[in-house]
Write a protein that holds these residues in place. Structure first.
Motif, PDB file in Angstrom:
ATOM      1  N   HIS A  41      39.006  51.381  51.112  1.00 40.07           N
ATOM      2  CA  HIS A  41      40.137  52.249  51.962  1.00 40.07           C
ATOM      3  C   HIS A  41      41.612  51.244  51.343  1.00 40.07           C
ATOM      4  O   HIS A  41      42.513  52.042  50.922  1.00 40.07           O
ATOM      5  CB  HIS A  41      40.117  51.754  53.462  1.00 40.07           C
ATOM      6  N   PRO A  67      34.237  49.530  53.294  1.00 42.83           N
ATOM      7  CA  PRO A  67      34.789  49.115  54.259  1.00 42.83           C
ATOM      8  C   PRO A  67      33.787  48.824  55.529  1.00 42.83           C
ATOM      9  O   PRO A  67      32.970  49.431  55.656  1.00 42.83           O
ATOM     10  CB  PRO A  67      35.874  50.065  54.557  1.00 42.83           C
ATOM     11  N   GLY A 100      41.488  43.769  55.076  1.00 44.54           N
ATOM     12  CA  GLY A 100      41.737  43.392  56.618  1.00 44.54           C
ATOM     13  C   GLY A 100      40.719  42.087  56.683  1.00 44.54           C
ATOM     14  O   GLY A 100      40.410  41.194  55.867  1.00 44.54           O
ATOM     15  N   VAL A 102      37.656  41.564  57.573  1.00 46.62           N
ATOM     16  CA  VAL A 102      36.453  41.539  56.870  1.00 46.62           C
ATOM     17  C   VAL A 102      36.537  41.024  55.600  1.00 46.62           C
ATOM     18  O   VAL A 102      35.622  39.906  55.032  1.00 46.62           O
ATOM     19  CB  VAL A 102      35.690  43.098  57.039  1.00 46.62           C
ATOM     20  N   THR A 125      45.874  43.012  54.830  1.00 47.47           N
ATOM     21  CA  THR A 125      46.699  44.106  55.210  1.00 47.47           C
ATOM     22  C   THR A 125      46.528  44.717  56.348  1.00 47.47           C
ATOM     23  O   THR A 125      47.341  45.720  56.731  1.00 47.47           O
ATOM     24  CB  THR A 125      46.006  44.928  54.080  1.00 47.47           C
ATOM     25  N   SER A 126      45.685  44.230  57.317  1.00 51.66           N
ATOM     26  CA  SER A 126      45.609  45.043  58.690  1.00 51.66           C
ATOM     27  C   SER A 126      46.303  43.947  59.652  1.00 51.66           C
ATOM     28  O   SER A 126      46.595  42.758  59.223  1.00 51.66           O
ATOM     29  CB  SER A 126      44.094  44.998  58.953  1.00 51.66           C
ATOM     30  N   ALA A 133      42.607  36.808  61.509  1.00 50.79           N
ATOM     31  CA  ALA A 133      41.833  36.435  60.597  1.00 50.79           C
ATOM     32  C   ALA A 133      42.206  35.535  59.295  1.00 50.79           C
ATOM     33  O   ALA A 133      41.557  34.784  58.936  1.00 50.79           O
ATOM     34  CB  ALA A 133      40.997  37.757  60.113  1.00 50.79           C
ATOM     35  N   LYS A 138      39.298  29.740  58.874  1.00 43.43           N
ATOM     36  CA  LYS A 138      37.856  29.907  59.234  1.00 43.43           C
ATOM     37  C   LYS A 138      37.572  31.121  58.593  1.00 43.43           C
ATOM     38  O   LYS A 138      38.214  32.119  58.245  1.00 43.43           O
ATOM     39  CB  LYS A 138      37.843  30.639  60.689  1.00 43.43           C
ATOM     40  N   ASN A 148      29.721  35.987  62.636  1.00 44.89           N
ATOM     41  CA  ASN A 148      30.117  34.850  62.243  1.00 44.89           C
ATOM     42  C   ASN A 148      29.436  33.836  62.047  1.00 44.89           C
ATOM     43  O   ASN A 148      29.512  32.596  62.566  1.00 44.89           O
ATOM     44  CB  ASN A 148      31.576  34.619  62.823  1.00 44.89           C
ATOM     45  N   THR A 168      50.547  51.837  56.212  1.00 44.26           N
ATOM     46  CA  THR A 168      49.303  53.023  56.022  1.00 44.26           C
ATOM     47  C   THR A 168      48.258  52.813  57.058  1.00 44.26           C
ATOM     48  O   THR A 168      47.293  53.337  56.910  1.00 44.26           O
ATOM     49  CB  THR A 168      48.830  52.839  54.590  1.00 44.26           C
ATOM     50  N   PRO A 170      45.924  52.754  60.100  1.00 46.34           N
ATOM     51  CA  PRO A 170      45.521  53.783  61.107  1.00 46.34           C
ATOM     52  C   PRO A 170      45.813  53.122  62.427  1.00 46.34           C
ATOM     53  O   PRO A 170      45.769  52.133  62.734  1.00 46.34           O
ATOM     54  CB  PRO A 170      44.149  54.080  60.835  1.00 46.34           C
ATOM     55  N   HIS A 255      36.589  45.068  66.716  1.00 48.60           N
ATOM     56  CA  HIS A 255      36.547  43.873  67.422  1.00 48.60           C
ATOM     57  C   HIS A 255      37.520  44.022  68.495  1.00 48.60           C
ATOM     58  O   HIS A 255      37.218  43.341  69.604  1.00 48.60           O
ATOM     59  CB  HIS A 255      37.001  43.035  66.152  1.00 48.60           C
TER      60      HIS A 255
HETATM   61  N1  LIG Z   1      38.510  34.070  60.889  1.00 50.38           N
HETATM   62  C1  LIG Z   1      38.934  34.573  61.722  1.00 50.38           C
HETATM   63  O1  LIG Z   1      39.578  33.500  62.319  1.00 50.38           O
HETATM   64  C2  LIG Z   1      39.081  35.858  62.486  1.00 50.38           C
HETATM   65  C3  LIG Z   1      39.841  35.940  63.545  1.00 50.38           C
HETATM   66  C4  LIG Z   1      39.648  37.264  63.863  1.00 50.38           C
HETATM   67  C5  LIG Z   1      38.993  38.314  63.425  1.00 50.38           C
HETATM   68  N2  LIG Z   1      38.233  38.057  62.259  1.00 50.38           N
HETATM   69  C6  LIG Z   1      37.258  38.893  61.715  1.00 50.38           C
HETATM   70  O2  LIG Z   1      38.240  40.136  61.234  1.00 50.38           O
HETATM   71  C7  LIG Z   1      37.196  41.213  61.167  1.00 50.38           C
HETATM   72  C8  LIG Z   1      38.207  42.387  61.589  1.00 50.38           C
HETATM   73  O3  LIG Z   1      39.290  42.400  60.964  1.00 50.38           O
HETATM   74  P1  LIG Z   1      40.208  43.806  60.738  1.00 50.38           P
HETATM   75  O4  LIG Z   1      40.163  44.426  62.226  1.00 50.38           O
HETATM   76  O5  LIG Z   1      41.095  43.848  59.865  1.00 50.38           O
HETATM   77  O6  LIG Z   1      38.959  44.802  60.062  1.00 50.38           O
HETATM   78  P2  LIG Z   1      38.843  45.641  58.717  1.00 50.38           P
HETATM   79  O7  LIG Z   1      38.889  44.598  57.705  1.00 50.38           O
HETATM   80  O8  LIG Z   1      37.355  46.237  58.787  1.00 50.38           O
HETATM   81  O9  LIG Z   1      39.792  46.534  58.543  1.00 50.38           O
HETATM   82  C9  LIG Z   1      39.903  47.632  59.361  1.00 50.38           C
HETATM   83  C10 LIG Z   1      39.880  48.828  58.676  1.00 50.38           C
HETATM   84  O10 LIG Z   1      41.363  49.032  58.219  1.00 50.38           O
HETATM   85  C11 LIG Z   1      41.409  49.443  56.650  1.00 50.38           C
HETATM   86  N3  LIG Z   1      42.638  48.837  56.431  1.00 50.38           N
HETATM   87  C12 LIG Z   1      42.889  47.669  56.102  1.00 50.38           C
HETATM   88  N4  LIG Z   1      44.446  47.454  55.944  1.00 50.38           N
HETATM   89  C13 LIG Z   1      44.632  48.519  55.669  1.00 50.38           C
HETATM   90  C14 LIG Z   1      46.006  49.289  55.312  1.00 50.38           C
HETATM   91  N5  LIG Z   1      47.034  48.536  55.028  1.00 50.38           N
HETATM   92  N6  LIG Z   1      46.122  50.648  55.237  1.00 50.38           N
HETATM   93  C15 LIG Z   1      45.074  51.518  55.633  1.00 50.38           C
HETATM   94  N7  LIG Z   1      43.638  50.825  56.030  1.00 50.38           N
HETATM   95  C16 LIG Z   1      43.602  49.575  56.243  1.00 50.38           C
HETATM   96  C17 LIG Z   1      40.134  48.720  56.218  1.00 50.38           C
HETATM   97  O11 LIG Z   1      39.853  49.229  55.092  1.00 50.38           O
HETATM   98  C18 LIG Z   1      39.121  48.900  57.304  1.00 50.38           C
HETATM   99  O12 LIG Z   1      38.509  50.270  57.244  1.00 50.38           O
HETATM  100  C19 LIG Z   1      36.044  40.861  62.001  1.00 50.38           C
HETATM  101  O13 LIG Z   1      35.182  40.950  61.051  1.00 50.38           O
HETATM  102  C20 LIG Z   1      36.374  39.630  62.860  1.00 50.38           C
HETATM  103  O14 LIG Z   1      35.038  38.824  63.016  1.00 50.38           O
HETATM  104  C21 LIG Z   1      38.039  36.822  61.772  1.00 50.38           C
END
Ligand SMILES: NC(=O)c1ccc[n+]([C@@H]2O[C@H](COP(=O)([O-])OP(=O)(O)OC[C@H]3O[C@@H](n4cnc5c(N)ncnc54)[C@H](O)[C@@H]3O)[C@@H](O)[C@H]2O)c1
Length: 355
Positions: A41, A67, A100, A102, A125-126, A133, A138, A148, A168, A170, A255
């Motif tokens: 994505h 993704p 994001g 992940v 990017t998210s 994250a 971490k 984790n 961009t 969602p 999440h």
């Molecule tokens: N390390 C930490 O301290 C910490 C803290 C919080 C969450 N996390 C982890 O983060 C993960 C969740 O992160 P998330 O919610 O970003 O999920 P993700 O990385 O799956 O992103 C969510 C969705 O948004 C899409 N996306 C991301 N940026 C985009 C953009 N700019 N435009 C269009 N689409 C975009 C991605 O392709 C994906 O489909 C979980 O695995 C969680 O355990 C880690």
């Protein structure tokens, strides 16, 4: 032994792409191999712009994964190590994690373990990755359906936040990041809470930067999570168990959704165990329900969550320890909670949501 407090490089927040370019040019060493890890994505929505704006990335090696949470796996980690070896990565190579949470968790783990650590730059990017994250070092992957389960704390990662990527994103993903911002307000900053509770999308860059500051301040005080950092786990004990359950049953839920349920449960426990005023608990519960739970999932009976709760990293001598609220803006941690009390609060939350 007391944990040492490692210095943490603060994340930089930009609203203009030229600032990102400037910093990338400063940070990327000449003649070193550069890898970008991303998902398909983000490869579609953000990568072309990044490459266009940054000629320094002309010969970059792009690695794309599927993704979603499924990519935070040991199999994908093996594929990434193999790719890095086959493409002659060394400790001077740089891994840019564009995506994001992940991607930043997965790439952060691979980068901090490959040859005992290569240079890692997160480009979140998210909203979730920007405010949470990618902040604080971490990293991690899931293992045997446990969220984790394997990971590192790394103080070597640089994070560059360009808020333009959010254009961009969602709507559901906005909501996800919002969950963590609500959490920051609840556990650490009443003034942020006042702002966030009236907020509508899109969220301003200043609010993103504010949330990053809150997380960084907490982490600077307690890098290895021996105390204060546990504040950030508010809603995460039950939330992670629920998220793990959904992963294990092949019906993954966001999440932010799981954490919202976890926060609703933690609010009830806070009223009973740490004297949170009922009016404040109700105020927070109303926002969480309205903002984060527009489409309810089928929730499992409590017994299905127990094996996952047993894996929580905050447990002490087999006993559950919760982060709870004393009032909005002030959290407290290490509160022992009996399984029976947790089950009661969880059941009440499900009844209230169904109600
Ligand atoms: N390390 C930490 O301290 C910490 C803290 C919080 C969450 N996390 C982890 O983060 C993960 C969740 O992160 P998330 O919610 O970003 O999920 P993700 O990385 O799956 O992103 C969510 C969705 O948004 C899409 N996306 C991301 N940026 C985009 C953009 N700019 N435009 C269009 N689409 C975009 C991605 O392709 C994906 O489909 C979980 O695995 C969680 O355990 C880690």
């Amino acid at each position: 032994l007391a944990h040492s407090h490692e210095p943490l490089e603060p994340a930089l927040v930009f609203t203009h792409p030229s600032e990102l370019t400037e910093h990338l040019e400063m940070l990327l060493p000449e003649n070193s191999k550069i890898f970008i890890l991303t998902d398909s994505h983000v490869a579609q929505h953000c990568l072309p712009y990044l490459l266009n704006e940054n000629p320094i990335l002309e010969n970059v090696d792009i690695i794309e994964v599927e993704p979603g949470e499924g990519s935070k796996s040991i199999e994908i980690v093996q594929q990434l190590y193999t790719h890095l070896i086959e493409n002659e990565a060394d400790r001077k190579s740089v891994l840019l994690n564009l995506g994001g949470g992940v991607i930043t968790d997965l790439g952060g783990f691979v980068g901090s373990t490959f040859k005992r650590g290569m240079s890692v730059i997160h480009l979140p990017t998210s909203l979730m990755a920007m405010v949470d994250a990618a902040i604080g070092g971490k990293t991690g992957i899931d293992f045997l359906d446990i969220k984790n389960c394997i990971g590192t704390f790394s103080s070597e990662i640089t994070t560059l936040v360009y808020t333009g990527w959010l254009d961009t994103l969602p709507e559901e993903e906005w909501r996800n990041g919002w969950a963590e911002m609500i959490k920051h307000g609840l556990v650490a900053d009443r003034v942020l809470w006042q702002q966030i509770k009236h907020y509508t999308m899109p969220i301003a860059p200043e609010i993103v930067a504010w949330n990053i500051r809150i997380k960084e301040e907490i982490i600077t005080a307690d890098f290895q999570e021996s105390g204060e950092r546990k504040l950030l786990n508010f809603g995460h004990t039950l939330g992670h168990a629920l998220e793990s359950y959904f992963i294990a049953s092949s019906t993954p839920r966001a999440h932010g959704y799981c954490i919202a349920i976890g926060m609703l449960v933690a609010l009830r426990l806070s009223v009973r165990h740490t004297q949170l005023a009922l009016a404040e608990a109700n105020e927070a519960a109303t926002l969480l329900t309205k903002a984060l739970l527009p489409q309810l999932a089928q929730h499992p009976p409590f017994a299905e969550l127990v094996p996952f709760l047993a894996q929580d990293k905050k447990n002490l001598n087999g006993e559950l320890r919760f982060t709870l609220l004393e009032k909005i803006g002030t959290g407290t941690w290490n509160i022992p909670i009996a399984l029976f009390d947790l089950e009661k609060a969880y059941t009440e939350v499900l009844e209230a949501l169904a109600g």
